[in-house]
Design an enzyme around this catalytic site. Structure first.
Site, short mmCIF file in Angstrom:
data_model
loop_
_atom_site.label_atom_id
_atom_site.label_comp_id
_atom_site.label_asym_id
_atom_site.label_seq_id
_atom_site.Cartn_x
_atom_site.Cartn_y
_atom_site.Cartn_z
N GLU A 143 49.68 20.34 39.73
CA GLU A 143 49.98 21.55 38.96
C GLU A 143 50.28 22.68 39.93
O GLU A 143 49.52 22.93 40.85
CB GLU A 143 48.75 21.90 38.10
N ASP A 150 58.69 33.19 40.72
CA ASP A 150 57.81 33.97 41.60
C ASP A 150 58.24 33.74 43.05
O ASP A 150 58.55 32.61 43.44
CB ASP A 150 56.35 33.48 41.51
N THR A 190 64.38 30.32 21.37
CA THR A 190 64.40 29.35 22.48
C THR A 190 65.05 29.91 23.75
O THR A 190 65.03 29.26 24.79
CB THR A 190 65.16 28.06 22.09
N LYS A 191 65.61 31.09 23.65
CA LYS A 191 66.35 31.62 24.82
C LYS A 191 65.49 31.72 26.08
O LYS A 191 65.93 31.32 27.17
CB LYS A 191 66.97 32.99 24.47
N PRO A 192 64.25 32.23 25.97
CA PRO A 192 63.44 32.28 27.21
C PRO A 192 63.27 30.90 27.84
O PRO A 192 63.28 30.78 29.07
CB PRO A 192 62.08 32.82 26.73
N CYS A 382 21.41 30.25 39.23
CA CYS A 382 21.63 30.85 40.55
C CYS A 382 21.08 32.27 40.60
O CYS A 382 19.87 32.44 40.57
CB CYS A 382 23.09 30.74 40.96
N HIS A 508 24.19 25.07 40.29
CA HIS A 508 25.05 25.34 39.13
C HIS A 508 25.29 24.05 38.34
O HIS A 508 26.24 23.32 38.61
CB HIS A 508 26.42 25.84 39.62
N GLU A 510 26.50 23.78 35.50
CA GLU A 510 27.70 23.89 34.65
C GLU A 510 28.93 23.20 35.23
O GLU A 510 29.86 22.88 34.50
CB GLU A 510 28.01 25.36 34.34
N1 GLN Z 1 24.05 36.08 45.18
C1 GLN Z 1 23.14 34.99 45.14
C2 GLN Z 1 23.13 34.22 46.45
O1 GLN Z 1 24.04 34.31 47.23
C3 GLN Z 1 23.41 34.05 43.98
C4 GLN Z 1 24.75 33.39 44.01
C5 GLN Z 1 25.17 32.82 42.68
O2 GLN Z 1 24.70 33.25 41.62
N2 GLN Z 1 26.10 31.89 42.71
O3 GLN Z 1 22.21 33.49 46.72
#
Ligand code: GLN
Length: 535
Positions: A143, A150, A190-192, A382, A508, A510
């Site tokens: 990608e 650009d 569709t022009k763009p 964190c 983290h 997530e």
């Molecule tokens: N600022 C904090 C550190 O450096 C936490 C970093 C974060 O939340 N990813 O430890």
């Protein structure tokens, strides 16, 4: 399949069309057909990586297992395909130039004049091919960030042109454009798209497939018109209408046979259409989840993309708990002792978000205090975890000036402190504790129950750590250190077992939640929050 095929995804007309989602969907569809695939992102900016970029500039910084700070699109790739990305999946103009300049200094170019073409374009091509060859992928999907036209992306486009020329059918271009609906005229235009394709053609790239982003359904007449004007086969003009969820995009693309068009273009046999069973079950479950749970995100960046992976992880967890997660952003800078009850009112659970620097931290501490003392399910990540620790030190251990060394260099109670090896680092880029590290969970703890195993690996992005000198005191007063790095003994998780759900992770989680493998911590957090609400 013998030789690697290359799919280049480019965009035109406007940015934010969702190239990342389309690339991830293509990856998902080819993977479902049994192909070994990977997706990489090339960003045309000069930064070496987005690690030093303000989230307002760039959204969240996504971290790979091997510790690369990358574009948030890599998060989509992982959430869609379940395949982990690495350093090689992310490239910027800055890294390309740096590699070329380093080679020049070493004398590798044997006295040649170094130019954009061929040296920069060769380095781009080398990086694209390297990924395919190293891991024997059937397909490498690349990608290209930005929009055609650009100035910054010109060398990448030239590299694509060359690769298409050199590899013939083995390299194709999928171009994403926008078909706006003009209300006053009552027409889709569709022009763009035509202009955008002309722009590509003018630099020698003939797109093979067009994906038209639109808010309204395009009829066949419009698709035919685009096909005719752009030299693209009719069945290679696909529309991508706005859908209720990004996770419906692969199914929509499959319904329009985008994967078949790709296989035809690269000369691969077209087998049976995969059923996408578990994926469709996820979408169905999501559609049927009508009950709502409210989660407040306490953070300082009032921008959807800044906490992208956290939002997606919560949303996966919601689906697996048959609920819709309604996420509200609560600006920590605006939280005070006086208004915290109002600010958090109506939230069933609270996430205290990651972050850097002083701005908004006192609001996080106040929020953590409120949720701890009112036993509201709370998940800190964190910096969020660090502020839970600071709050506990101030209000339970009685150290009024307790803080993280990051926020107060002179605090006499540095419950969060800088790591020894971080003390003499002066370069900001790429020098934090980054990537996946081992963590051993304490048997009998809440997190052990959640993960159902002792050894886990999670990704990190921080410089500061829980100060182990205080561990015994925290534990004595009820905040337990329940996850530790086995080598360094660094604290990875704190929890208060006497509360319903009060857990902070230094890492983290997530970054690891995917559609088909939601993260257990998020699933359990949402589950507890729902149970608590129903009581
Ligand atoms: N600022 C904090 C550190 O450096 C936490 C970093 C974060 O939340 N990813 O430890």
């Amino acid at each position: 399949m013998a030789e690697t095929k290359y799919i280049f995804v480019t965009g035109g007309v406007v940015s934010s069309l969702g190239k990342g989602i389309i690339s991830a969907s293509i990856g998902k569809l080819l993977q479902a057909r049994g192909y070994n695939i990977t997706i990489q992102k090339f960003d045309p900016y000069i930064n070496i990586d987005p690690g030093t970029l303000n989230p307002y500039e760039h959204g969240e910084c996504y971290v790979t297992v091997d510790g690369m700070e990358t574009d948030l699109d890599l998060g989509h790739y992982e959430r869609f395909t379940g395949i982990q990305t690495t350093k090689a999946n992310s490239m910027t103009t800055g890294r390309i130039y740096k590699a070329v300049i380093d080679k020049e200094r070493r004398g590798d170019y044997l006295g040649k004049t170094i130019q954009v073409v061929p040296h920069i374009t060769d380095e781009i091509k080398r990086n694209i091919k390297l990924l395919g060859q190293k891991y024997h992928y059937d397909f490498v999907i690349t990608e290209i960030g930005g929009t055609i036209g650009d100035i910054e992306s010109a060398p990448f486009m030239e590299a694509i042109r060359q690769m298409k020329w050199e590899l013939g059918k083995r390299a194709i271009n999928i171009h994403l454009t926008y078909v706006p609906y003009l209300k006053a005229a009552g027409e889709l235009k569709t022009k763009p798209t035509q202009h955008s394709v002309k722009e590509l053609q003018s630099i020698g790239i003939q797109p093979d497939i067009l994906v038209l982003r639109t808010e309204k359904n395009l009829n066949d007449a419009i698709r035919k018109k685009v096909a005719a004007f752009c030299n693209v086969d009719f069945d290679c003009v696909v529309q991508s209408e706005d859908l209720p969820s990004i996770y419906e995009v692969p199914v929509n693309m499959q319904n329009q046979r985008l994967d078949e068009a790709i296989l035809r273009k690269v000369g691969e046999p077209i087998g049976k259409t995969p059923t996408l069973g578990p994926w469709k079950e996820f979408i169905e479950r999501r559609k049927h989840a009508k009950e709502i749970i409210n989660i407040g995100l306490v953070g300082k960046y009032d921008l959807q993309d800044a906490y992208k992976s956290i939002r997606e992880s919560l949303s996966h967890a919601g689906t697996y708990n048959d609920h819709k997660v309604n996420i509200s952003f609560i600006n920590s800078e605006a939280i005070t002792e006086a208004n915290v009850a109002d600010k958090l009112a109506g939230q069933d659970g609270i996430m205290i978000c990651p972050g850097f620097g002083q701005r908004g931290i006192e609001g996080k501490v106040i929020a953590a205090h409120y949720t701890r003392t009112h036993d509201i399910p709370t998940f800190g990540i964190c910096l969020g975890m660090q502020m839970m620790v600071v709050e506990f030190a101030r209000n339970v251990l009685g150290y009024a000036d307790a803080n993280s060394r990051e926020m107060d260099e002179k605090t006499s109670h540095n419950v969060i402190d800088i790591m020894e090896e971080q003390k003499n680092i002066s370069n900001m880029g790429g020098t934090m504790r980054l990537g996946a590290y081992e963590c051993v969970l304490k048997q009998g703890s809440r997190v052990f129950d959640i993960y159902k195993k002792e050894n886990i690996q999670e990704r990190h992005r921080h410089r500061y750590e829980f100060n182990n000198e205080y561990q015994a005191e925290f534990e004595k007063h009820g905040m337990k250190c329940v996850g530790k790095n086995p080598e360094s003994d660094l604290v990875e998780i704190v929890e208060i077992p006497s509360l319903k759900w009060y857990i902070g992770t230094q890492y983290h989680p997530e970054y690891q939640s995917t559609v088909l493998k939601p993260h257990p911590l998020f699933v359990d957090f949402v589950k507890t929050t729902i149970a608590n609400k129903k009581k």
